[in-house]
Design an enzyme around this catalytic site. Sequence first.
Site, PDB file in Angstrom:
ATOM      1  N   LYS A 137       3.043  72.331  29.173  1.00 26.82           N
ATOM      2  CA  LYS A 137       3.315  71.839  27.822  1.00 26.82           C
ATOM      3  C   LYS A 137       4.117  70.534  27.882  1.00 26.82           C
ATOM      4  CE  LYS A 137       3.426  76.463  25.729  1.00 26.82           C
ATOM      5  NZ  LYS A 137       4.142  77.348  24.785  1.00 26.82           N
ATOM      6  N   TYR A 189      -4.222  78.530  19.060  1.00 27.28           N
ATOM      7  CA  TYR A 189      -3.139  79.371  18.533  1.00 27.28           C
ATOM      8  C   TYR A 189      -3.529  80.020  17.203  1.00 27.28           C
ATOM      9  CZ  TYR A 189       0.254  77.762  22.068  1.00 27.28           C
ATOM     10  OH  TYR A 189       0.938  77.526  23.238  1.00 27.28           O
ATOM     11  N   PHE A 227       6.256  79.013  11.483  1.00 26.08           N
ATOM     12  CA  PHE A 227       6.565  77.995  12.507  1.00 26.08           C
ATOM     13  C   PHE A 227       5.318  77.345  13.103  1.00 26.08           C
ATOM     14  CE2 PHE A 227       5.349  81.035  15.677  1.00 26.08           C
ATOM     15  CZ  PHE A 227       5.869  82.272  15.264  1.00 26.08           C
ATOM     16  N   ARG A 239       0.744  85.321  34.368  1.00 25.36           N
ATOM     17  CA  ARG A 239       1.576  85.741  33.222  1.00 25.36           C
ATOM     18  C   ARG A 239       2.943  86.197  33.723  1.00 25.36           C
ATOM     19  NH1 ARG A 239       0.863  84.888  27.695  1.00 25.36           N
ATOM     20  NH2 ARG A 239       1.703  86.919  27.143  1.00 25.36           N
ATOM     21  N   THR A 283       7.919  85.139  26.524  1.00 23.22           N
ATOM     22  CA  THR A 283       7.841  83.934  25.673  1.00 23.22           C
ATOM     23  C   THR A 283       9.174  83.208  25.514  1.00 23.22           C
ATOM     24  OG1 THR A 283       6.101  85.101  24.467  1.00 23.22           O
ATOM     25  CG2 THR A 283       6.969  83.099  23.446  1.00 23.22           C
ATOM     26  N   ARG A 337       9.632  80.392  32.984  1.00 24.15           N
ATOM     27  CA  ARG A 337      10.414  80.258  31.749  1.00 24.15           C
ATOM     28  C   ARG A 337      11.860  80.686  31.967  1.00 24.15           C
ATOM     29  NH1 ARG A 337       5.631  82.835  27.985  1.00 24.15           N
ATOM     30  NH2 ARG A 337       4.609  80.886  27.358  1.00 24.15           N
ATOM     31  N   ASN A 342       8.890  76.196  25.983  1.00 22.59           N
ATOM     32  CA  ASN A 342       8.914  77.160  27.089  1.00 22.59           C
ATOM     33  C   ASN A 342       7.989  76.803  28.266  1.00 22.59           C
ATOM     34  OD1 ASN A 342       6.549  77.776  25.848  1.00 22.59           O
ATOM     35  ND2 ASN A 342       7.016  79.924  25.450  1.00 22.59           N
ATOM     36  N   HIS A 361       1.899  77.472  28.984  1.00 23.46           N
ATOM     37  CA  HIS A 361       1.050  78.475  28.347  1.00 23.46           C
ATOM     38  C   HIS A 361       0.275  79.151  29.464  1.00 23.46           C
ATOM     39  CE1 HIS A 361      -2.042  80.437  25.942  1.00 23.46           C
ATOM     40  NE2 HIS A 361      -2.900  79.967  26.831  1.00 23.46           N
ATOM     41  N   GLU A 386     -10.499  80.507  26.909  1.00 29.30           N
ATOM     42  CA  GLU A 386      -9.613  79.344  26.988  1.00 29.30           C
ATOM     43  C   GLU A 386     -10.081  78.328  28.036  1.00 29.30           C
ATOM     44  OE1 GLU A 386      -5.525  81.304  25.224  1.00 29.30           O
ATOM     45  OE2 GLU A 386      -5.617  80.927  27.370  1.00 29.30           O
TER      46      GLU A 386
END
Length: 153
Positions: free
Chosen positions: A9, A49, A57, A85, A91, A102, A112, A115, A126
């Site tokens: 990100k 998303y 948000f 993951r 998260t 993270r 964070n 993804h 994805e």
Amino acid sequence: MQKTLVILKPSAIQRGLVGEVISRFEKKGLQIVGMKMISLTDEVLEEHYAHLKEKPFFQRIKESMKMSPVIVVALKGIDAVEVVRKMSGTTNGREAQPGTIRGDYSMSVQENIVHASDSPATAEIELERFFSPTELFDYPQLMHVHIYANDEY
Ligand code: TYD
């Protein structure tokens, strides 16, 4: 063998964590089978998303993901989705376990760092969203015999 998608990100790009994060996946034994820098659009983010579209948000997440280009990475390995993951952590960076990406690099829910696809089915969708077939590579992992036993795959 499974494939999964990671997005580095804008928080990773701006904080100079690209090498650090990719290095963790490489050292783990995951094979990089695709990688590129792209700019995300509202259209793609609304698809990516979609499960958060009704959240108050949502707008700020979209803005955050457009603050700089991102790097999309396709990783391959046995149980790659779950492994990545776990390595990413939960998260909220403040609550994520130390030792996870993270947990080690983030103080935020939104900022964070990465993804990571949350299931094999999502990973397939994805990867298709961000890579064309010619951008995903199939090549031998030469250290394979030192990464897996031959009855693991
Ligand atoms: P989500 O898919 O729930 O989490 P994850 O990235 O761990 O799979 O949420 C997607 C992103 O949206 C998340 O990485 C950061 C952002 N987000 C917020 O900013 N606030 C929130 O309360 C949630 C749930 C997510």
